[in-house]
Design an enzyme around this catalytic site. Structure first.
Site, short mmCIF file in Angstrom:
data_model
loop_
_atom_site.label_atom_id
_atom_site.label_comp_id
_atom_site.label_asym_id
_atom_site.label_seq_id
_atom_site.Cartn_x
_atom_site.Cartn_y
_atom_site.Cartn_z
N ASN A 69 0.83 -1.19 0.00
CA ASN A 69 0.00 0.00 0.00
C ASN A 69 0.87 1.25 0.00
O ASN A 69 1.95 1.28 0.59
CB ASN A 69 -0.96 0.01 1.20
CG ASN A 69 -0.40 0.74 2.40
OD1 ASN A 69 -0.52 1.97 2.49
ND2 ASN A 69 0.20 -0.01 3.31
N GLY A 72 -0.68 6.97 1.44
CA GLY A 72 -0.19 8.33 1.61
C GLY A 72 -0.84 9.09 2.74
O GLY A 72 -0.97 10.31 2.69
N LEU A 73 -1.27 8.35 3.78
CA LEU A 73 -1.81 8.97 4.99
C LEU A 73 -3.03 9.86 4.72
O LEU A 73 -3.15 10.95 5.28
CB LEU A 73 -0.72 9.77 5.72
CG LEU A 73 0.39 8.95 6.37
CD1 LEU A 73 1.53 9.84 6.81
CD2 LEU A 73 -0.16 8.17 7.57
N CYS A 129 8.16 8.44 8.20
CA CYS A 129 7.74 9.59 7.40
C CYS A 129 8.98 10.39 7.00
O CYS A 129 9.94 10.47 7.76
CB CYS A 129 6.82 10.50 8.22
SG CYS A 129 5.27 9.73 8.72
N ASN A 191 6.61 -1.79 11.42
CA ASN A 191 5.85 -1.12 10.37
C ASN A 191 6.13 -1.88 9.06
O ASN A 191 6.84 -2.88 9.07
CB ASN A 191 6.27 0.35 10.29
CG ASN A 191 5.17 1.25 9.75
OD1 ASN A 191 4.32 0.79 8.99
ND2 ASN A 191 5.19 2.51 10.13
N GLY A 264 -3.51 -6.15 11.53
CA GLY A 264 -3.94 -5.21 10.50
C GLY A 264 -4.46 -5.83 9.24
O GLY A 264 -5.66 -5.95 9.03
#
Length: 303
Positions: A69, A72-73, A129, A191, A264
């Site tokens: 994925n 892009g937040l 980020c 992550n 998740g």
């Protein structure tokens, strides 16, 4: 029945299963399937200081045993979260973790300060980020930058602070220690791993962003290894995540060193996974005469 309660940095969870950020939104959609109190906690969709529309589509690609994925937040911004989502979440009978992301120290600190005056239970820092003031290098890829962002946010954060670690590094242990040394109350990992898929007909990457974050069952062995290494090296709690798909994975991750868990990608395949995992863990504990799920943590017997 065994006791499934866990305590992370002074916050008590009904069970160790937490919805991972970015996979559960703010919980409203999943609340149509079951009461959110079945979850130990919810790490909310990553929020930024201002609203973000995210990356252009396509931004999801399937992979063997996982997905890529590059969303892009996409999110409505911290003020919207506080005013429109948090009140509802606090009525759901589960721990609420605000996951924050930024591109500068100032953005992270501003959000931590705002959220510290709200009813969120914990704050989780997404440090995967790009730091726009350091040429776009991610905050989470060096000991120096991880220590610096943790130290900066710690000054403004009145809530228990979780640092979410990236696996895209050479030495996860040194980075974990850097976060601990500068005031992290807990660590969450891993992550996503950076990956790529290419359409062989167009010869273009399937994702418009070219690369994306790999999650799902394929990353589980990497996650277990990093959780094990980190838990051996730090004194603060470790929240394990990365490819947990069933109760056996959950038990394995806790034996490796996790004090709690985040799930998740499995939620996209089976929204009832949290219930199935907690029920399976409960059976395992009962069948093995284990009174509390906390007795599993860091019980690995290495050769």
């Amino acid at each position: 029945m065994a006791d499934l309660k866990v305590n992370i940095a002074g916050v008590e969870f009904n069970n160790p299963i937490i919805a991972a950020s970015g996979t559960f939104g703010f919980g409203r959609e999943y609340s149509e399937f079951y009461p959110l109190s079945v979850m130990g906690g919810i790490s909310c969709k990553g929020i930024t200081l201002k609203e973000r529309l995210g990356n252009p589509a396509p931004r999801i690609a399937e992979t063997p045993s996982g997905i890529l994925n590059a969303v892009g937040l996409q999110n409505p911004g911290v003020e919207h979260f506080i005013n429109e989502d948090l009140g509802w979440l606090k009525q759901q009978g589960t721990v609420v973790i605000a996951n924050i992301a930024g591109n500068t120290y100032e953005e992270y600190c501003s959000m931590a300060e705002k959220l510290s005056d709200t009813d969120v239970d914990m704050i989780e820092l997404n440090i995967s980020c790009p730091n726009v003031k350091s040429g776009g290098v991610q905050f989470g890829t060096s000991c120096e930058s991880v220590g610096a962002i943790t130290k900066a946010v710690r000054k403004y954060c009145k809530k228990p602070l979780i640092i979410k670690l990236s696996p895209n590094v050479t030495d996860i242990v040194s980075i974990a220690k850097a976060a601990e040394a500068e005031g992290a109350d807990a660590l969450s990992l891993i992550n996503t791993l950076t990956g790529m898929r290419i359409d062989i007909n167009t010869r273009r990457p399937i994702i418009k962003n070219n690369t994306g974050g790999l999650s799902g069952a394929a990353v589980f062995p990497v996650a277990v290894r990093m959780v094990y290494q980190t838990a051996q090296a730090v004194k603060i709690p470790v929240i394990g995540m990365g490819g947990i798909s069933d109760w056996k994975d959950a038990v394995e991750m806790m034996i490796a060193g996790a004090s709690a868990l985040q799930i998740g990608t499995v939620l996209f395949k089976d929204p009832y996974a949290p219930i199935k995992i907690t029920e399976g863990m409960n059976r395992f504990l009962d069948e093995n005469g284990i009174a509390s799920v906390t007795e599993l943590t860091k019980t690995i017997k290495v050769w």
